[in-house]
Design an enzyme around this catalytic site. Sequence first.
Site, mmCIF file in Angstrom:
data_model
loop_
_atom_site.group_PDB
_atom_site.id
_atom_site.type_symbol
_atom_site.label_atom_id
_atom_site.label_comp_id
_atom_site.label_asym_id
_atom_site.label_seq_id
_atom_site.Cartn_x
_atom_site.Cartn_y
_atom_site.Cartn_z
ATOM 1 N N THR A 101 0.818 -1.213 0.000
ATOM 2 C CA THR A 101 0.000 0.000 0.000
ATOM 3 C C THR A 101 0.853 1.264 0.000
ATOM 4 O OG1 THR A 101 -1.757 -1.166 1.110
ATOM 5 C CG2 THR A 101 -1.819 1.213 1.289
ATOM 6 N N THR A 177 2.050 -4.225 4.380
ATOM 7 C CA THR A 177 1.962 -4.449 5.822
ATOM 8 C C THR A 177 1.580 -5.894 6.174
ATOM 9 O OG1 THR A 177 -0.322 -3.659 5.775
ATOM 10 C CG2 THR A 177 1.377 -2.065 6.361
ATOM 11 N N ASP A 178 0.876 -6.565 5.260
ATOM 12 C CA ASP A 178 0.330 -7.886 5.618
ATOM 13 C C ASP A 178 1.404 -8.870 6.075
ATOM 14 O OD1 ASP A 178 -2.067 -6.847 4.847
ATOM 15 O OD2 ASP A 178 -2.452 -8.279 3.227
ATOM 16 N N LYS A 254 1.468 -7.297 12.984
ATOM 17 C CA LYS A 254 0.307 -6.493 12.565
ATOM 18 C C LYS A 254 -0.896 -7.006 13.348
ATOM 19 C CE LYS A 254 -2.394 -5.193 8.496
ATOM 20 N NZ LYS A 254 -2.448 -5.094 7.028
HETATM 21 N N1 ASP Z 1 -2.083 -6.356 1.036
HETATM 22 C C1 ASP Z 1 -1.189 -5.254 1.178
HETATM 23 C C2 ASP Z 1 0.210 -5.792 1.314
HETATM 24 O O1 ASP Z 1 0.558 -6.328 2.311
HETATM 25 C C3 ASP Z 1 -1.566 -4.417 2.350
HETATM 26 C C4 ASP Z 1 -0.604 -3.303 2.702
HETATM 27 O O2 ASP Z 1 0.345 -3.008 2.059
HETATM 28 O O3 ASP Z 1 -0.836 -2.670 3.706
HETATM 29 O O4 ASP Z 1 0.964 -5.658 0.403
#
Ligand code: ASP
Length: 428
Positions: A101, A177-178, A254
């Site tokens: 993201t 973040t995932d 997370k």
């Molecule tokens: N699905 C995304 C990822 O982990 C979510 C994010 O970046 O926050 O790449």
Amino acid sequence: MEAGDRVRVEKGKAVYEGVLMPSPTGSLVVKLDSGYNVGVRPGEARVTLLSKGRPPSSAPPPARPDPNHPAEDVHSRGRASSPAAPREGLPQVSILSTGGTIASRVDYRTGAVTSQFTAEELRQSIPELEEVARVRAEQVYSILSENMTPQHWVELAQRVAREIEGGARGVVVAHGTDTMAYTASALSLLLETPAPVVLVGSQRSSDRPSSDAALNALGAVRVALADLGEVVAVMHDGMSDEVCAIHRGTRVRKMHTSRRDAFHTIGGEPLGWVEPRSGRIELSPGRRPRGGDLKMRGPLEPRVGLVKFVPGAHPDLLESYRGMRGLVVEGTGLGHVSSSWIAPLAELSRGGMVVVMVSQCLEGRVCDRVYDTGRDLLKAGVVEGEDMLPETAVVKLMWSLGRAKSPEEARALFRQNIAGEYTETSRA
Ligand code: ASP
């Protein structure tokens, strides 16, 4: 007025100046000089055109800038407005973007978040970065972090090492973040680093008014210059828009799907905090300071599984892990599974698989010496994972098996504390 124009927005007593962003939703999105976006409904604000501009480009610059090309030249390509030149004498920070993201934007027709911004664009949208460091940005991948694999982790560790060898004072890795916690653990184990390696992401993409991308990225660059010699994750902390927490790479998780302060250090306090705008940093004496030699500690054995025990889970479930070299079991409480799982786990262990027990509680330490099922598990050859997080235990087992020549050696390596992946004493 169109995207790219410089505008003044007046809403009540608030006055903003910045660049109009493309926004097919009908609301006005203005990128302020600070890098933050504000969004207002057209009827609710007075908008004045200050100067015409070029629409912000979304065409990706070359994926891999020529390493022989000075960063300053790379920096000047395709910018919407002319930036301040990077200040001579500032230390170099490398930003390696992997996607997620923080490197994404919303496709307003479909509502989907797509990973298409490059590291270069990220740097362009946060002009304060140039005040703090000489930034060298490079896009290593452009993927959502659910698509990362152990192979990506190893390659990324090598790329980070190259930046440090090339003179970077610190390296920032922009990441989804995932699965950031897995990559943070992998880099922590794969790299003995004399400089900060800082993972950063965002929960909301940078073209949303509530985005945490700019604050987190600025905080990450500041931490990349701090007195740290380890892998950390820098993410939004608390409800204010002032502070980011600095989490140890092997202890971070997370804990919320959408909140900006989703990242927490589990089983202890963060290694510190940074106020991205003022640059104030507070670091714990328990951190590893800068210095020492850079070392790569690979490879990884990817054939490791993670299984969560649930009440009534049939032991046949374990059959599907046959052929793996390692298995992390997320047991209940102090580290338990039903009695029906003990014989199959003992058989897998006898067959050469390294089986590790961690707890679904996340907080606290595994102890299989308290109850009968626990003692039986130890007899079955299961290794207690101390207070390691399940994700960290998976990566640690890949790392231990990758380096060891036998299951016994892998068990012994797994028990060593390499990068603070377990604490010596759990807090009560
Ligand atoms: N699905 C995304 C990822 O982990 C979510 C994010 O970046 O926050 O790449």
